[in-house]
Design a protein around this motif. Structure first.
Motif, PDB file in Angstrom:
ATOM      1  N   LYS A   1       0.823  -1.148  -0.125  1.00  0.00           N
ATOM      2  CA  LYS A   1       0.096  -0.085  -0.086  1.00  0.00           C
ATOM      3  C   LYS A   1       1.013   1.279  -0.007  1.00  0.00           C
ATOM      4  O   LYS A   1       0.497   2.193  -0.742  1.00  0.00           O
ATOM      5  CB  LYS A   1      -0.889  -0.044   1.111  1.00  0.00           C
ATOM      6  N   ALA A   2       1.842   1.146   0.652  1.00  0.00           N
ATOM      7  CA  ALA A   2       2.876   2.523   0.699  1.00  0.00           C
ATOM      8  C   ALA A   2       3.427   2.666  -0.646  1.00  0.00           C
ATOM      9  O   ALA A   2       3.587   3.728  -1.050  1.00  0.00           O
ATOM     10  CB  ALA A   2       3.762   2.255   2.025  1.00  0.00           C
ATOM     11  N   ILE A   3       3.744   1.539  -1.433  1.00  0.00           N
ATOM     12  CA  ILE A   3       4.284   1.754  -2.555  1.00  0.00           C
ATOM     13  C   ILE A   3       3.287   2.481  -3.676  1.00  0.00           C
ATOM     14  O   ILE A   3       3.821   3.061  -4.493  1.00  0.00           O
ATOM     15  CB  ILE A   3       4.896   0.440  -2.886  1.00  0.00           C
ATOM     16  N   GLU A   4       2.211   1.700  -3.537  1.00  0.00           N
ATOM     17  CA  GLU A   4       1.037   2.114  -4.512  1.00  0.00           C
ATOM     18  C   GLU A   4       0.557   3.669  -4.080  1.00  0.00           C
ATOM     19  O   GLU A   4       0.254   4.251  -5.237  1.00  0.00           O
ATOM     20  CB  GLU A   4      -0.149   1.394  -4.320  1.00  0.00           C
ATOM     21  N   GLU A   5       0.902   3.891  -2.861  1.00  0.00           N
ATOM     22  CA  GLU A   5       0.291   5.470  -2.443  1.00  0.00           C
ATOM     23  C   GLU A   5       1.347   6.481  -2.447  1.00  0.00           C
ATOM     24  O   GLU A   5       1.217   7.564  -1.944  1.00  0.00           O
ATOM     25  CB  GLU A   5      -0.668   5.533  -1.117  1.00  0.00           C
TER      26      GLU A   5
ATOM     27  N   SER B   1      11.160   6.541  -4.108  1.00  0.00           N
ATOM     28  CA  SER B   1      11.342   6.029  -2.530  1.00  0.00           C
ATOM     29  C   SER B   1      10.796   4.482  -2.786  1.00  0.00           C
ATOM     30  O   SER B   1      11.417   3.769  -1.928  1.00  0.00           O
ATOM     31  CB  SER B   1      10.724   6.803  -1.876  1.00  0.00           C
ATOM     32  N   CYS B   2       9.827   4.425  -3.538  1.00  0.00           N
ATOM     33  CA  CYS B   2       9.205   2.720  -3.795  1.00  0.00           C
ATOM     34  C   CYS B   2      10.445   1.894  -3.981  1.00  0.00           C
ATOM     35  O   CYS B   2      10.388   0.443  -3.669  1.00  0.00           O
ATOM     36  CB  CYS B   2       8.071   2.726  -4.471  1.00  0.00           C
ATOM     37  N   VAL B   3      11.487   2.113  -4.974  1.00  0.00           N
ATOM     38  CA  VAL B   3      12.323   1.440  -5.503  1.00  0.00           C
ATOM     39  C   VAL B   3      13.301   1.361  -4.303  1.00  0.00           C
ATOM     40  O   VAL B   3      13.623  -0.104  -4.049  1.00  0.00           O
ATOM     41  CB  VAL B   3      13.079   2.020  -6.880  1.00  0.00           C
ATOM     42  N   VAL B   4      13.760   2.300  -3.789  1.00  0.00           N
ATOM     43  CA  VAL B   4      14.688   1.923  -2.536  1.00  0.00           C
ATOM     44  C   VAL B   4      13.985   1.201  -1.443  1.00  0.00           C
ATOM     45  O   VAL B   4      14.800   0.552  -0.778  1.00  0.00           O
ATOM     46  CB  VAL B   4      14.950   3.454  -2.020  1.00  0.00           C
ATOM     47  N   MET B   5      12.671   1.422  -1.074  1.00  0.00           N
ATOM     48  CA  MET B   5      12.016   0.391  -0.120  1.00  0.00           C
ATOM     49  C   MET B   5      12.049  -0.794  -0.576  1.00  0.00           C
ATOM     50  O   MET B   5      12.081  -1.754   0.212  1.00  0.00           O
ATOM     51  CB  MET B   5      10.425   1.114  -0.014  1.00  0.00           C
TER      52      MET B   5
ATOM     53  N   ASP C   1       5.114  -5.994  -8.350  1.00  0.00           N
ATOM     54  CA  ASP C   1       4.131  -5.574  -9.437  1.00  0.00           C
ATOM     55  C   ASP C   1       3.725  -4.035  -9.179  1.00  0.00           C
ATOM     56  O   ASP C   1       3.429  -3.268  -9.800  1.00  0.00           O
ATOM     57  CB  ASP C   1       2.919  -6.559  -9.079  1.00  0.00           C
ATOM     58  N   SER C   2       3.815  -3.772  -7.787  1.00  0.00           N
ATOM     59  CA  SER C   2       3.132  -2.511  -7.361  1.00  0.00           C
ATOM     60  C   SER C   2       4.266  -1.540  -7.862  1.00  0.00           C
ATOM     61  O   SER C   2       4.291  -0.542  -7.959  1.00  0.00           O
ATOM     62  CB  SER C   2       3.149  -2.296  -5.850  1.00  0.00           C
ATOM     63  N   VAL C   3       5.720  -2.085  -7.494  1.00  0.00           N
ATOM     64  CA  VAL C   3       6.901  -0.838  -7.763  1.00  0.00           C
ATOM     65  C   VAL C   3       6.818  -0.716  -9.308  1.00  0.00           C
ATOM     66  O   VAL C   3       6.937   0.695  -9.857  1.00  0.00           O
ATOM     67  CB  VAL C   3       8.238  -1.637  -7.787  1.00  0.00           C
ATOM     68  N   PHE C   4       6.469  -1.710 -10.240  1.00  0.00           N
ATOM     69  CA  PHE C   4       6.443  -1.541 -11.616  1.00  0.00           C
ATOM     70  C   PHE C   4       5.261  -0.515 -11.967  1.00  0.00           C
ATOM     71  O   PHE C   4       5.575   0.503 -12.841  1.00  0.00           O
ATOM     72  CB  PHE C   4       6.226  -2.634 -12.662  1.00  0.00           C
ATOM     73  N   ALA C   5       4.231  -0.678 -11.483  1.00  0.00           N
ATOM     74  CA  ALA C   5       2.816   0.117 -11.532  1.00  0.00           C
ATOM     75  C   ALA C   5       3.297   1.644 -11.183  1.00  0.00           C
ATOM     76  O   ALA C   5       2.910   2.640 -12.014  1.00  0.00           O
ATOM     77  CB  ALA C   5       1.851  -0.502 -10.931  1.00  0.00           C
ATOM     78  N   THR C   6       3.971   1.831 -10.073  1.00  0.00           N
ATOM     79  CA  THR C   6       4.216   3.012  -9.540  1.00  0.00           C
ATOM     80  C   THR C   6       5.046   3.816 -10.282  1.00  0.00           C
ATOM     81  O   THR C   6       5.067   5.099 -10.622  1.00  0.00           O
ATOM     82  CB  THR C   6       4.798   2.740  -7.916  1.00  0.00           C
ATOM     83  N   ILE C   7       6.079   3.083 -10.896  1.00  0.00           N
ATOM     84  CA  ILE C   7       7.183   3.747 -11.828  1.00  0.00           C
ATOM     85  C   ILE C   7       6.229   4.363 -12.882  1.00  0.00           C
ATOM     86  O   ILE C   7       6.664   5.384 -13.476  1.00  0.00           O
ATOM     87  CB  ILE C   7       8.357   2.741 -11.987  1.00  0.00           C
TER      88      ILE C   7
END
Length: 906
Positions: free
Chosen positions: A670-674, A687-691, A721-727
């Motif tokens: 959820k943190a990555i998606e938001e 930051s989601c990639v670093v996370m 999957d969330s990281v790819f979508a967030t990028i």
């Protein structure tokens, strides 16, 4: 098969061919019109070749020889219709190897012949004979037997040989009954037939014979008349013999009357003797029965005194109680015959034994109940004086040693008094459940306090008074942390504990605090021996089926020590226990496991509380717990031994751990998606990639190929999957950084993380990130570089178009728009200085948009792309304008120097 038929076929068909008939079967072909024939197996007497022949019966012709309509003279004959050698047979198919059927097939060459035998016995005999001849044959290609029980073929063959031998014996008997004429008889017949009128005049011959016969009769009568005197003498002798026989019969009747009286007298004496013997045997049996009954039902008065009047508080008398209970049980369990058991004296004696057993059982129950309460209070008093230090769980070894001497008496109680036995178990659970509850709660409070958690002083009954939680923490940390991990190896579990506190977040920023993984390992290492010791004690004390929770060497050592300390009188009831009684027949709450569950009912909530506490300290502790607990349970399962109560509790707590890890993964997802779009200039690495990189590093350092790899791989799948979508989302929403820059920078970082971690389940996503990184980097380089020398690019694009249209290279310079003069004008507009200024301007723009980590890589790609353009221009000049002395004002070396100097000026 009839002997006559077999003999006729041998004589008519095979004897002329010098062949011997070996086997024969009466067969028909499948279908409506069933014409009977014979399949014969014969052997040539000269070359020993084996043949299979079909023989048909040939009916005799009707004609002049007929006596009546449809009757022939002479009987049927046989002829060979077709013949094959045994080598031509490819397959012998019995059609069914399990059920007896009359059908069978012969595959001869390429033809399949289907037959139906007249009965199963002939079919078996025929096939077994083929099998026997094949087994003796030396031919290379032998037929294959299908759907045939080859093991029974030889038996059938022997039966057929025996039947053939019986038929041969019958023929020999018939031959023996037929007797040929003797020489004298032949001479008489020849003399009779040699008479002149014997054949010509049959009537005269017959009349002559009649006359001779009459003369012979007269001679016989004269001979009889001559012997009349001898006959009269014979008749006189017979009459005298009859009279003597009558006298003898009269005497025998007199003798029989005399013997009948003696016979009746002896029969009466015999019956009296038999009755006397039976009475004597019955008296002896009754005497033995009464003697055994008195011996077995007699109870020494000292036994009653020991059971009812001896003080149970005297521990030295435990052996006397055990011996007395043994004698009482032997007397109570004595098996009586149905007739004896209904005697009033026996019934009263049995009731007396039952009453005595009940009274002693209640005395023993009251004594053990008081002893349990006393020992439980003693444990509370000892625990209340415990000083501060590292978390320690008290041992009940002293209590167990105090109670174990009563084990033999409890074995007697389990057999003789089940109700008091169950009450004793219930009282033990009620007494020591409170003790374990207080000790485990205090132990868990100490563990949490060592990690800095506040402690409820009212809840901890054994915790000494102190001024504050800070004092408690200082006291808990006063000792060495090494004491939390005993030097003795507790098994494979202690070796699997992973150092999850490599980063400061694992146990807080205070390095003086112990790590959670160390404390959790210490908790299990201290709980395990307590649970195993209690399980061993309950097994021995209450006589449950012994679980194999210890190694074979420890068990043998324990049995050896027990054998040295105890003699056979300590446990006299153990050998008479059946496995069913020893297991659960008198158990409380499900046997041994139920008893342990009631004793340690506070263990599960306390472990779950510690798990929740560790998850609050660091969310990655949920993954550590998932790995460590699963590894321990796998080792316990593979060992094949009964799991301890701690393992059963951890199995239930694993559900809580799995939920915590799923919630942790869901929160990270959820943190990555938001994640919000970064504000400012450059977007850089998200930051989601670093996370995700931090998550994977921590997770891999914890899991290390553990048993819960599937849960972590599943979490990786959701997070990546969330990281790819967030990028992709951030690349589209960020306003100040080009889309391609956001993508290739973050995919480059993600590719670097996946390559470094080498996570097998993410290999496909690593290749996808690598592909996206290269694609978007190339798009950005091409789009940013563009065509830095626009007029030259347009000019040479026109030249390439002419060449592609078929214009020769030496004719391009004669075109007005692409003449040498036009080319020189374009070249003059792009001297080296102007080119360098354009590249510097391009570098400043790239530097504003691209992060430092990938700036050098992007600038190098742009250099390569620009030098490719310059090389292409020089190639076209040499191809179309050779000899004109035309060239660019800079070369590839100058371009490399421009890019190098621009990069160094940063």
């Amino acid at each position: 098969m009839a002997v006559a038929t077999r003999s006729a076929i041998q004589k008519e068909v095979f004897s002329p061919l010098e062949e011997r008939l070996v086997a024969i079967v009466n067969v028909t072909k499948p279908g409506r019109k069933k014409k009977s024939s014979f399949l014969c197996l014969s052997v040539n007497k000269q070359d020993r070749q084996v043949y299979i022949s079909r023989v048909k019966p040939v009916e005799p012709r009707k004609g002049a020889g007929m006596v009546g309509v449809g009757v022939t003279v002479g009987g049927a004959s046989y002829r060979r219709a077709k013949s094959w050698s045994l080598g031509e047979v490819k397959v012998v198919d019995g059609r069914n190897s399990t059920t007896e059927v009359t059908e069978f097939d012969l595959h001869i060459n390429k033809t399949v012949y289907k037959w139906v035998a007249s009965n199963v016995a002939e079919k078996k005999s025929f096939i077994s004979c083929i099998f026997k001849l094949v087994s003796k044959s030396v031919e290379r290609k032998q037929p294959e037997f299908l759907n045939v029980d080859t093991e029974r073929l030889l038996e059938s063959f022997h039966e057929q040989r025996k039947a053939a031998a019986d038929d041969l014996e019958e023929v020999e008997q018939l031959q023996e009954e037929y007797q040929e004429l003797s020489a004298a008889e032949e001479e008489d017949i020849e003399a009779l037939l040699s008479r002149d009128n014997a054949i010509q005049d049959a009537a005269a011959f017959t009349e002559n014979l009649s006359e001779e016969l009459a003369h012979l009769d007269q001679a016989n009568i004269r001979a009889l008349m001559g012997s009349e005197v001898a006959i009269l003498e014979l008749m006189h002798g017979l009459d005298q013999a009859v009279r003597e026989i009558g006298d003898m019969e009269t005497k025998l009747e007199v003798y029989d009357q005399l013997l009948s009286g003696v016979r009746s007298t002896m029969a009466h004496l015999g019956s009296q003797y038999s009755a006397t013997l039976v009475e004597n045997r019955n008296l002896q049996a009754l005497l033995r029965e009464v003697d055994e009954l008195v011996t077995k039902l007699d109870l020494d008065p000292r036994v009653e005194h020991t059971l009812l009047r001896t003080r149970l508080s005297e521990t030295s008398s435990i052996k006397d109680w055990t011996l007395a209970a043994t004698k009482l049980q032997e007397a109570s369990d004595f098996e009586l015959s149905p007739g004896v058991s209904i005697l009033q004296a026996v019934t009263e004696r049995k009731e007396y034994f039952s009453s005595l057993s009940f009274k002693f059982g209640r005395r023993l129950q009251e004594h053990l109940t008081g002893l349990f309460v006393q020992q439980a209070e003693q444990l509370k008093e000892d625990g209340s004086g415990r000083g501060l230090g590292l978390p320690v769980l008290p041992s009940h070894t002293v209590i167990h040693q105090t109670l174990l001497p009563y084990s033999a008496l409890l074995c007697w109680m389990r057999q003789s008094e089940p109700q008091p036995f169950n009450e004793v178990m219930e009282m033990y659970v009620r007494s020591f459940r409170r003790v374990y509850e207080a000790e485990i709660r205090q132990f868990m409070a100490d563990v949490k306090a060592s990690l800095g958690a506040p402690v409820d002083l009212k809840r901890s009954k054994f915790l000494p008074k102190m001024t504050s939680n800070a004092d408690l923490l200082r006291g808990s940390l006063g000792g060495s942390l090494l004491s939390l991990s005993p030097a003795r190896d507790k098994g494979a579990f202690s070796q699997s504990v992973v150092d999850i506190s490599a980063s400061p977040t694992a146990a807080g920023t205070d390095s003086s605090k112990p790590r959670f993984d160390q404390l959790f390992s210490s908790v299990l290492e201290q709980l395990q021996p307590v649970c195993v010791a209690e399980q061993k004690f309950l097994t021995s004390f209450f006589h449950f089926q012994k679980p194999e929770v210890v190694t074979r060497e420890e068990e043998e050592e324990e049995e050896g020590e027990r054998g040295e300390e105890e003699d056979d009188t300590d446990f006299p009831f153990r050998q008479r226990q059946s496995p069913q009684v020893m297991h659960d027949s008198h158990s409380v709450g499900g046997g041994l496991q139920g008893l342990l569950s009631q004793l340690f009912q506070t263990l599960l909530p306390e472990i779950e509380g510690l798990i929740l506490f560790g998850e609050k300290l660091d969310s990655f502790n949920s993954l550590y717990l998932l790995t460590a607990i699963s590894h321990r349970l796998v080792i316990s399962t593979e060992s094949g031994a009964m799991m301890s109560e701690l393992d059963e509790t951890l199995k239930k707590a694993l559900v809580c751990v799995r939920r915590l890890f799923d919630a942790f993964t869901a929160s990270r997802k959820k943190a990555i998606e938001e994640m919000k779009v970064p504000k400012g200039g450059k977007c850089g690495v998200l930051s989601c990639v670093v996370m995700f990189g931090e998550f994977s590093e921590r997770a891999e350092s914890i899991i290390m190929g553990g048993d819960r790899r599937s849960e972590l791989d599943k979490a990786y799948g959701h997070l990546i999957d969330s990281v790819f979508a967030t990028i992709e989302r951030v690349a589209k929403e960020h306003t100040k950084t080009p889309v391609d820059v956001v993508r290739f920078e973050n995919y480059h970082q993600l590719m670097d993380i996946l390559s470094r971690m080498k996570i097998s389940c993410l290999e496909r996503r690593k290749e996808e990130a690598k592909k996206k990184y290269r694609t978007h980097k190339k798009q950005y380089v091409d789009k940013s570089l563009g065509r830095p020398m626009e007029k030259l690019s347009q000019f040479f694009e026109g030249v390439e178009g002419l060449l592609a249209g078929g214009t020769k290279a030496d004719e391009v310079g004669f075109r007005l728009d692409y003449s040498k003069t036009e080319l020189k004008k374009c070249i003059k507009e792009y001297p080296g200085k102007e080119v360098k200024k354009g590249l510097e301007k391009l570098f400043r723009r790239v530097e504003r948009e691209v992060s430092e980590e990938v700036l050098e890589v992007v600038w190098g790609d742009m250099q390569g792309c620009f030098m490719q353009q310059v090389a292409r221009f020089n190639q076209l000049i040499q191809q179309c304008y050779s000899g004109a002395g035309i060239a660019l004002e800079f070369n590839e070396g100058d371009v490399a120097e421009y890019f190098r100097s621009i990069a160094e000026q940063r």
